[in-house]
Design an enzyme around this catalytic site. Structure first.
Site: not given
Ligand code: PAF
Length: 288
Positions: A34, A37, A149, A176, A186-187
């Site tokens: 996302h 990344h 994060k 971000v 991603s989760r």
């Protein structure tokens, strides 16, 4: 962009790049990429001669009953994004290549792994450190980039690299966020529309904590308690932890004197979401 799955081949390519004097920037990922990344990849692209990205859903950092099997995967979309940001080499090893039969080594960092996610996910950071140590040995990067994060992961990896004299600079880059403030993860893919709305409670709680500090509330216990109350008033949310800790050592603090980290882990349906903020006592507003 070239895709490499063989470990020896990847190592050979990295040695070749180093021999030519190229600086290697590396972004390790578990895929389902996302904007968080891509911000790491863009920075790595900008600061180095070659960009290597790895995609490997690492089984050893998932505990029993966690989401290893269900972890979201989208190889084609990931490859397209890597290509778009100018990745030179995409390293995508297999689990049996990374952990051949008889594999018996673990890298374990003590102290800063004990609280926060380390407490609620036993063995998680051993899995992270072992795979990151392997990836750094394979890719031999000059710099490796991690998102803040996962603040504890960043500090743990930095400590491991220092302790083991790994010659890679460990770089941490800001979280971000979605336009409404939810940290990219991603989760987030696990969230139903209702849970997605409720997930905003993490960001709102962090902002509220910042306001408390600005307003002169510096007792960690008070901040934790109010943040807990706020999160628990959100439909369907349960708390894994809400902790104010020293920003370097990640040990609990009673009073925020300088910089502290407020870290949260919250469960919403199938998702366990984490987020954090640095609280600075210096930002406290004087009342005259
Ligand atoms: O942050 C992640 O995606 C993973 O923990 C990492 C660093 C790629 C190791 O598997």
């Amino acid at each position: 962009m070239e895709i490499i799955s063989d470990i020896k081949e990847m190592q050979k390519r990295s040695y070749g790049l180093r021999e030519k004097g190229h600086r290697i920037g590396f972004v390790p990922t578990m895929g389902f990429l996302h904007r968080g990344h891509s911000s790491l990849m863009e920075k790595a692209r900008e600061e180095n001669d070659a960009l290597v990205v790895s995609i490997f859903v690492n089984p050893t950092q998932f505990g029993p009953g966690e989401d290893y099997e269900a972890y979201p995967r989208d190889v084609e979309k990931d490859q397209a994004l890597c290509q778009k940001v100018g990745t030179d080499l995409l390293f995508s090893p297999s689990p049996s290549g990374m952990y051949p039969s008889g594999f018996g080594t673990a890298v374990s960092v003590s102290g800063i792994t004990e609280g926060l996610c380390g407490a609620s996910r036993p063995g998680h950071f051993d899995g992270v450190c072992t795979v990151v140590a392997k990836l750094l040995n394979i890719v031999c990067p000059h710099r490796a980039y991690f998102g803040l994060k996962d603040y504890q992961q960043f500090q743990v990896v930095r400590r491991m690299a220092r302790d083991l004299d790994i010659d890679t600079e460990i770089v941490g880059l800001p979280t971000v966020r979605e336009p409404d403030g939810l940290a990219m993860s991603s989760r987030n893919a696990y969230l139903t529309p209702g849970e997605r709305k409720a997930a905003l409670t993490l960001f709102q709680a962090l902002q509220w904590a910042r306001k408390m500090v600005e307003g002169g509330i510096l007792e960690a216990g008070t901040i934790e308690e109010r943040v807990r109350e706020m999160i628990l008033s959100t439909n369907g949310a349960s708390i894994d932890y809400v902790s104010v800790v020293d920003a370097e050592e990640l040990s609990p603090v009673k009073i925020i004197r300088d910089r502290a980290l407020l870290a949260l882990a919250v469960r919403l349906g199938k998702a366990r979401l984490i987020d954090n903020i640095i609280l600075e006592a210096g930002n406290r507003q004087s009342n005259g």
